[in-house]
Design a protein around this motif. Sequence first.
Motif, PDB file in Angstrom:
ATOM      1  N   ASP A  29       0.850  -1.191   0.000  1.00 15.76           N
ATOM      2  CA  ASP A  29       0.000   0.000   0.000  1.00 15.76           C
ATOM      3  C   ASP A  29       0.880   1.234   0.000  1.00 15.76           C
ATOM      4  O   ASP A  29       1.687   1.424   0.903  1.00 15.76           O
ATOM      5  CB  ASP A  29      -0.924  -0.005   1.233  1.00 15.76           C
ATOM      6  N   GLN A  30       0.682   2.078  -1.002  1.00 11.48           N
ATOM      7  CA  GLN A  30       1.594   3.224  -1.145  1.00 11.48           C
ATOM      8  C   GLN A  30       1.352   4.276  -0.076  1.00 11.48           C
ATOM      9  O   GLN A  30       2.137   5.218   0.076  1.00 11.48           O
ATOM     10  CB  GLN A  30       1.453   3.849  -2.532  1.00 11.48           C
ATOM     11  N   ARG A  31       0.267   4.113   0.712  1.00 13.75           N
ATOM     12  CA  ARG A  31       0.012   5.085   1.772  1.00 13.75           C
ATOM     13  C   ARG A  31       0.906   4.831   2.993  1.00 13.75           C
ATOM     14  O   ARG A  31       0.951   5.634   3.921  1.00 13.75           O
ATOM     15  CB  ARG A  31      -1.458   5.034   2.187  1.00 13.75           C
ATOM     16  N   THR A  32       1.561   3.659   3.030  1.00 15.14           N
ATOM     17  CA  THR A  32       2.433   3.367   4.163  1.00 15.14           C
ATOM     18  C   THR A  32       3.712   4.193   4.082  1.00 15.14           C
ATOM     19  O   THR A  32       4.073   4.684   3.014  1.00 15.14           O
ATOM     20  CB  THR A  32       2.824   1.876   4.185  1.00 15.14           C
ATOM     21  N   VAL A  33       4.371   4.346   5.238  1.00  8.54           N
ATOM     22  CA  VAL A  33       5.674   5.026   5.278  1.00  8.54           C
ATOM     23  C   VAL A  33       6.686   4.029   5.843  1.00  8.54           C
ATOM     24  O   VAL A  33       6.309   3.073   6.528  1.00  8.54           O
ATOM     25  CB  VAL A  33       5.607   6.309   6.146  1.00  8.54           C
ATOM     26  N   PRO A  34       7.973   4.267   5.574  1.00  7.77           N
ATOM     27  CA  PRO A  34       8.961   3.279   6.037  1.00  7.77           C
ATOM     28  C   PRO A  34       9.193   3.333   7.546  1.00  7.77           C
ATOM     29  O   PRO A  34       9.250   4.412   8.126  1.00  7.77           O
ATOM     30  CB  PRO A  34      10.228   3.669   5.272  1.00  7.77           C
ATOM     31  N   ALA A  35       9.298   2.145   8.143  1.00  6.63           N
ATOM     32  CA  ALA A  35       9.646   2.052   9.567  1.00  6.63           C
ATOM     33  C   ALA A  35      11.157   1.962   9.685  1.00  6.63           C
ATOM     34  O   ALA A  35      11.810   1.369   8.828  1.00  6.63           O
ATOM     35  CB  ALA A  35       9.011   0.803  10.180  1.00  6.63           C
ATOM     36  N   ASP A  36      11.705   2.593  10.728  1.00 12.59           N
ATOM     37  CA  ASP A  36      13.133   2.374  10.971  1.00 12.59           C
ATOM     38  C   ASP A  36      13.284   1.588  12.283  1.00 12.59           C
ATOM     39  O   ASP A  36      12.302   1.362  12.993  1.00 12.59           O
ATOM     40  CB  ASP A  36      13.906   3.698  11.013  1.00 12.59           C
ATOM     41  N   GLU A  37      14.521   1.218  12.595  1.00 10.98           N
ATOM     42  CA  GLU A  37      14.792   0.365  13.758  1.00 10.98           C
ATOM     43  C   GLU A  37      14.117   0.895  15.022  1.00 10.98           C
ATOM     44  O   GLU A  37      13.576   0.136  15.824  1.00 10.98           O
ATOM     45  CB  GLU A  37      16.309   0.266  13.950  1.00 10.98           C
ATOM     46  N   GLU A  38      14.122   2.212  15.163  1.00 17.59           N
ATOM     47  CA  GLU A  38      13.598   2.807  16.391  1.00 17.59           C
ATOM     48  C   GLU A  38      12.098   2.554  16.562  1.00 17.59           C
ATOM     49  O   GLU A  38      11.584   2.440  17.679  1.00 17.59           O
ATOM     50  CB  GLU A  38      13.872   4.317  16.361  1.00 17.59           C
ATOM     51  N   ASP A  39      11.393   2.424  15.420  1.00 16.69           N
ATOM     52  CA  ASP A  39       9.941   2.232  15.503  1.00 16.69           C
ATOM     53  C   ASP A  39       9.560   0.978  16.281  1.00 16.69           C
ATOM     54  O   ASP A  39       8.554   0.960  16.991  1.00 16.69           O
ATOM     55  CB  ASP A  39       9.343   2.183  14.099  1.00 16.69           C
ATOM     56  N   TRP A  40      10.372  -0.079  16.147  1.00 15.86           N
ATOM     57  CA  TRP A  40       9.989  -1.348  16.798  1.00 15.86           C
ATOM     58  C   TRP A  40       9.987  -1.238  18.312  1.00 15.86           C
ATOM     59  O   TRP A  40       9.325  -2.012  18.995  1.00 15.86           O
ATOM     60  CB  TRP A  40      10.912  -2.479  16.345  1.00 15.86           C
ATOM     61  N   GLY A  41      10.707  -0.259  18.845  1.00  8.75           N
ATOM     62  CA  GLY A  41      10.760  -0.104  20.303  1.00  8.75           C
ATOM     63  C   GLY A  41      10.028   1.135  20.795  1.00  8.75           C
ATOM     64  O   GLY A  41      10.287   1.615  21.892  1.00  8.75           O
ATOM     65  N   THR A  42       9.097   1.650  19.980  1.00 10.25           N
ATOM     66  CA  THR A  42       8.427   2.907  20.325  1.00 10.25           C
ATOM     67  C   THR A  42       6.980   2.693  20.746  1.00 10.25           C
ATOM     68  O   THR A  42       6.238   1.977  20.083  1.00 10.25           O
ATOM     69  CB  THR A  42       8.460   3.872  19.113  1.00 10.25           C
ATOM     70  N   GLU A  43       6.621   3.298  21.909  1.00  6.50           N
ATOM     71  CA  GLU A  43       5.222   3.330  22.340  1.00  6.50           C
ATOM     72  C   GLU A  43       4.641   4.652  21.844  1.00  6.50           C
ATOM     73  O   GLU A  43       4.860   5.694  22.439  1.00  6.50           O
ATOM     74  CB  GLU A  43       5.138   3.252  23.870  1.00  6.50           C
ATOM     75  N   TYR A  44       3.894   4.593  20.729  1.00  6.81           N
ATOM     76  CA  TYR A  44       3.428   5.843  20.112  1.00  6.81           C
ATOM     77  C   TYR A  44       2.353   6.530  20.933  1.00  6.81           C
ATOM     78  O   TYR A  44       2.332   7.743  21.087  1.00  6.81           O
ATOM     79  CB  TYR A  44       2.871   5.572  18.711  1.00  6.81           C
ATOM     80  N   LEU A  45       1.378   5.756  21.446  1.00  3.97           N
ATOM     81  CA  LEU A  45       0.214   6.347  22.108  1.00  3.97           C
ATOM     82  C   LEU A  45      -0.476   7.352  21.187  1.00  3.97           C
ATOM     83  O   LEU A  45      -1.049   8.345  21.634  1.00  3.97           O
ATOM     84  CB  LEU A  45       0.629   6.998  23.443  1.00  3.97           C
ATOM     85  N   GLU A  46      -0.400   7.096  19.904  1.00  9.60           N
ATOM     86  CA  GLU A  46      -0.994   7.939  18.862  1.00  9.60           C
ATOM     87  C   GLU A  46      -1.512   7.030  17.753  1.00  9.60           C
ATOM     88  O   GLU A  46      -1.196   5.842  17.728  1.00  9.60           O
ATOM     89  CB  GLU A  46       0.077   8.868  18.280  1.00  9.60           C
TER      90      GLU A  46
END
Lengths: 418, 418
Positions: free
Chosen positions: A299-316
Amino acid sequence: MTEDVTSIIADMTAKARAAARHVAGASDAQKAEALLAAAAAMRAAVPAILAANAKDMEAGAANGLSAAMLDRLKLDEARLEGVASAVEQVARLEDPVGKVIDRSERPNGLVMERVRVPVGVLAIIYESRPNVTADAAALGLRSGNAVILRGGSEAVNSNRAIHAAMVEGIVKAGLPADAVQLVPTQDRAAVGALLKAQGQIDMVIPRGGKSLVARVQDEARVPVLAHLDGICHTYVHAKADPAMAEAIAVNAKMRRTGICGATETLLIDQDYPEPSRLIGALLDAGCEVRADDMLMELDQRTVPADEEDWGTEYLEPIVSAKMVSGVDEAIEHIARYGSQHTESIITSDEAAAAQFLSGVDSAIVMHNASTQFADGGEFGLGAEIGIATGRLHARGPVALEGLTTYKWLVHGSGQTRP
Amino acid sequence: MTEDVTSIIADMTAKARAAARHVAGASDAQKAEALLAAAAAMRAAVPAILAANAKDMEAGAANGLSAAMLDRLKLDEARLEGVASAVEQVARLEDPVGKVIDRSERPNGLVMERVRVPVGVLAIIYESRPNVTADAAALGLRSGNAVILRGGSEAVNSNRAIHAAMVEGIVKAGLPADAVQLVPTQDRAAVGALLKAQGQIDMVIPRGGKSLVARVQDEARVPVLAHLDGICHTYVHAKADPAMAEAIAVNAKMRRTGICGATETLLIDQDYPEPSRLIGALLDAGCEVRADDMLMELDQRTVPADEEDWGTEYLEPIVSAKMVSGVDEAIEHIARYGSQHTESIITSDEAAAAQFLSGVDSAIVMHNASTQFADGGEFGLGAEIGIATGRLHARGPVALEGLTTYKWLVHGSGQTRP
């Protein structure tokens, strides 16, 4: 009263210890009565509490608190009614104290019994929401503990007004006023003194953001019942029903994005038949999807995840999404990046579910359910003091039982040890 | 291997964490098999272990260890056989892992289950007795944990030989050798590094004298399952049967004076009819009685107690003795001077017993029994890792269950949270 913080806290903990012995021996009925009287006193004090809250709101606005912080701080009649009825709900919960955990008779006739007893003196350190003053006091007292409360300075007037009403009810029921004390000074040194009160405070419970909890865990020389991040995972297995997977994934992420049980990372099995529908459902629901290379292609609406994303609590409304090769990789990913809070597998394959439930080392592990169910009320525990992500004493949603410990009673008839 | 202690410990804890996940998933049979094989390996290694122990004894004598310390350090064939069969006994204990603590079904159909899981990685820090190397490894492994052992330097060779045999058995059963590691360096900094390994070590268990436990509690940044003093009390109530009171008092103090469950203070009710017979029985048994003024008048062989005596754990044939006005004063005295370990009331009055059992805030409270029963074996728990005098997680005798925690399993059928 001296302004020497250390002596203020030493005085409070001594009074709390004395009150704790009294409350520990209080009957179920007496503790319930105290809370019902406290709720009544709170209703009678609505004007005073709202006036105090108005002062806090004014000061907060003057000090430039964010709109979100001001909203957490704000009380109105409806919110206060909610606080009072929450206290009544705690009054109606079953008393854990005195419950026999187990019992055995030894060949020599000794009968060993384990019975629940209160922890003793609890210190609860929290931030802006003034309702915690009533919630924490109610849960602590209902489970037979004495409580020392330390609220945020932005809510100081609201907390004092609510505390006064709680104490009025407690005294009306014949329990000591010192059973629920509010630290009178906003000097931050008071927190440090509480955290170092070994032997006087039996357990500290921080309720607030990461920085508060981290400070408490770092400084505390007394046991801490802590709740850190909720980096929760939903793993959609190859044998997941697509309709169920989409409904659960969207609910787990989007129902409320700001709670600790909200899913932050979606793991999709490489053999799951409908990954793009799943990603699309989240995007359509208004969620930003930070995906790995495999999933980005869907899906072209997605954006790339980087390493930091896997350990992030977004709460968003943001989710990280990764394709995994199977249950093993899902378990590995969770072990590496998770926070041992709540994870869920969606699958119709019982063997895969069993592997996930036993292999994931988190406080709560779910099968075919939304991680947003991580809540004491949803678990049938009544109100909760928090969700513990530590490993000892109490884990997951902590309610009354988690505020108790046990002692051994040995009933003999003159036995001596050979 | 680098001699940098920090990196040694970091390497060990990383290996332990990996092994812990493996052991946590091991079956009851596999864990039992590992311990049986370890016991067999220990029997096969008797000559090697005794040779290693001889080295420690030689060094100990050269370093001027006391006769008592040398006796604790010494191994012979009989003692080693005891160690091996103790490991076999642990192998035969019921596996606590996977046990369902409770289960409930919610109105929405979700099934909440609490199941026992291992704590994870345990660090056990102990002193001269080399048998602890086998005991602690066996209990930790049986309950599904990975264990890091740090023994006393005076037993370094004995510990290494016993550890090698344990690992041989563990590997034979297909479990990872890293499940039980022995700290290779005697550098005291290693203990400090273990105590600060937050997130890598889940629980530290000190086994040894006061100074060791105090250091561990003081330095630890990870949870500690600690056992401090055993200032145990026996209260002889007005309605105690004199024959029973004398038999229990003498047994509670004199059976073994060096154990933590030995009574250190005798409280005698002012209305107890036979106080001088009771004091006399202890004196006749060879016990020094340090008495308050009232009791001193009863027997000239007594010596005066001073304030310090009430808070002293003698671990010798010495008892402090005080006359009290009733159950209330007995409870007050224990609250003030006791160590929350084990207290006993001797009485035929059920109301007095009930008041004492509920009013005394200790890990173990007894009625008509000797405090010397404070022992995991006597409680039917099998071997014990120790007696915890803290308030959280596990209290009193701690065996396999105390080395586990729990997690919540949630079984759903597609539920999303409204």
